[in-house]
Structure formats: C-alpha cells, structure tokens
Design a protein around this motif. Structure first.
Motif, PDB file in Angstrom:
ATOM      1  N   HIS A  67       0.846  -1.198   0.000  1.00  0.00           N
ATOM      2  CA  HIS A  67       0.000   0.000   0.000  1.00  0.00           C
ATOM      3  C   HIS A  67       0.877   1.241   0.000  1.00  0.00           C
ATOM      4  O   HIS A  67       1.889   1.299   0.703  1.00  0.00           O
ATOM      5  CB  HIS A  67      -0.889   0.036   1.255  1.00  0.00           C
ATOM      6  CG  HIS A  67      -1.982  -0.967   1.224  1.00  0.00           C
ATOM      7  ND1 HIS A  67      -3.275  -0.646   0.886  1.00  0.00           N
ATOM      8  CD2 HIS A  67      -1.983  -2.293   1.465  1.00  0.00           C
ATOM      9  CE1 HIS A  67      -4.017  -1.727   0.931  1.00  0.00           C
ATOM     10  NE2 HIS A  67      -3.257  -2.741   1.287  1.00  0.00           N
TER      11      HIS A  67
ATOM     12  N   ARG B 150      -9.636   1.330   0.322  1.00  0.00           N
ATOM     13  CA  ARG B 150      -8.480   0.448   0.255  1.00  0.00           C
ATOM     14  C   ARG B 150      -7.217   1.232  -0.051  1.00  0.00           C
ATOM     15  O   ARG B 150      -6.117   0.815   0.270  1.00  0.00           O
ATOM     16  CB  ARG B 150      -8.726  -0.606  -0.822  1.00  0.00           C
ATOM     17  CG  ARG B 150      -7.917  -1.834  -0.637  1.00  0.00           C
ATOM     18  CD  ARG B 150      -8.328  -2.896  -1.635  1.00  0.00           C
ATOM     19  NE  ARG B 150      -7.103  -3.480  -2.132  1.00  0.00           N
ATOM     20  CZ  ARG B 150      -6.899  -3.906  -3.329  1.00  0.00           C
ATOM     21  NH1 ARG B 150      -7.858  -3.864  -4.214  1.00  0.00           N
ATOM     22  NH2 ARG B 150      -5.745  -4.407  -3.685  1.00  0.00           N
TER      23      ARG B 150
ATOM     24  N   ARG C 251      -8.608   2.201  -5.036  1.00  0.00           N
ATOM     25  CA  ARG C 251      -9.942   1.792  -4.623  1.00  0.00           C
ATOM     26  C   ARG C 251     -10.340   2.546  -3.375  1.00  0.00           C
ATOM     27  O   ARG C 251      -9.527   2.787  -2.480  1.00  0.00           O
ATOM     28  CB  ARG C 251      -9.957   0.296  -4.296  1.00  0.00           C
ATOM     29  CG  ARG C 251      -9.648  -0.570  -5.482  1.00  0.00           C
ATOM     30  CD  ARG C 251     -10.821  -1.460  -5.796  1.00  0.00           C
ATOM     31  NE  ARG C 251     -10.639  -2.129  -7.059  1.00  0.00           N
ATOM     32  CZ  ARG C 251     -10.288  -3.396  -7.177  1.00  0.00           C
ATOM     33  NH1 ARG C 251     -10.095  -4.123  -6.111  1.00  0.00           N
ATOM     34  NH2 ARG C 251     -10.168  -3.915  -8.368  1.00  0.00           N
TER      35      ARG C 251
END
Length: 116
Positions: A35, A72, A69
């Motif tokens: 991430h 997310r 997203r």
C-alpha cells in the motif's frame, strides 16, 4: 518508502511524486500488494497540495502501476515492475530523441520498426 520532490526542478510536482513510486517499484523497494501512503498523509509530509498527490496517483493508475480503490487506497499491482521499468525507459528514449533532434513521429517510427 522514500518520496522526494525538488521544488527547484522544472518537472511538475505530481510527476516527481509519480517518479518516486516508479523508481521504488523498479528497485523493488515496494512490491505488488504493498500500500502507498494515503494521499492526505503524503501531501502533508511533502508539504504539497493533496490534489498534486492525487494527480500522481491517477497517472500511476493509468500506467497500470497501482490500483486505486475507495477505502483500500493505492495498492501496487502485480504488473507494476514491468510498467514502471518501461515508463523509465520511455522517458530516457524521449530525452535522448530530443537531444538528437528527432521528432516524435520519427521516434514512433523507430520504435515500430524495432517492435516488429
């Protein structure tokens, strides 16, 4: 991950942010599934506008390097390494073409010949 921007550079800030991610991917400092920092957090740490970070993330998404997203965040895709490397090589090719005085059309023709 280390993000760097140079306010004195002629490169737009969003492109500097995107280049930092591409470099990290190509050097395998980030891997598929990792991430990226939330846009607000990154903008605050770099002392830039959040829209600048969002523009960089959008460019990376369009290149297939990250997936964006809701809830997310920005996640590095499985194809990221190849796309990041190709983007870097394309930038080098364009820069070299400009130095040699080659037009975009000529450069595209050269690439098409080599691709066949």
């Amino acid at each position: 991950m280390l993000f760097r921007i140079d306010p004195s550079s002629t490169a737009p800030l969003y492109e500097q942010v995107a280049a930092s991610v591409r470099r990290a991917v190509s050097e395998e400092r980030v891997k598929p599934g990792d991430h990226l920092p939330p846009a607000r957090e990154l903008a605050k740490s770099l002392q830039i506008n959040v829209h600048t970070v969002l523009r960089a993330y959008a460019a990376l998404r369009d290149e297939g390097i990250i997936d964006l997203r809701r809830r997310r965040g920005a996640v590095v895709t499985g194809r990221a390494n190849g796309h990041a490397r190709l983007t870097e090589l394309a930038a080098e090719l364009v820069a070299e073409g400009k130095r040699a005085g080659v037009s975009l059309e000529e450069l595209v023709t050269i690439v098409r010949r080599k691709f066949s």
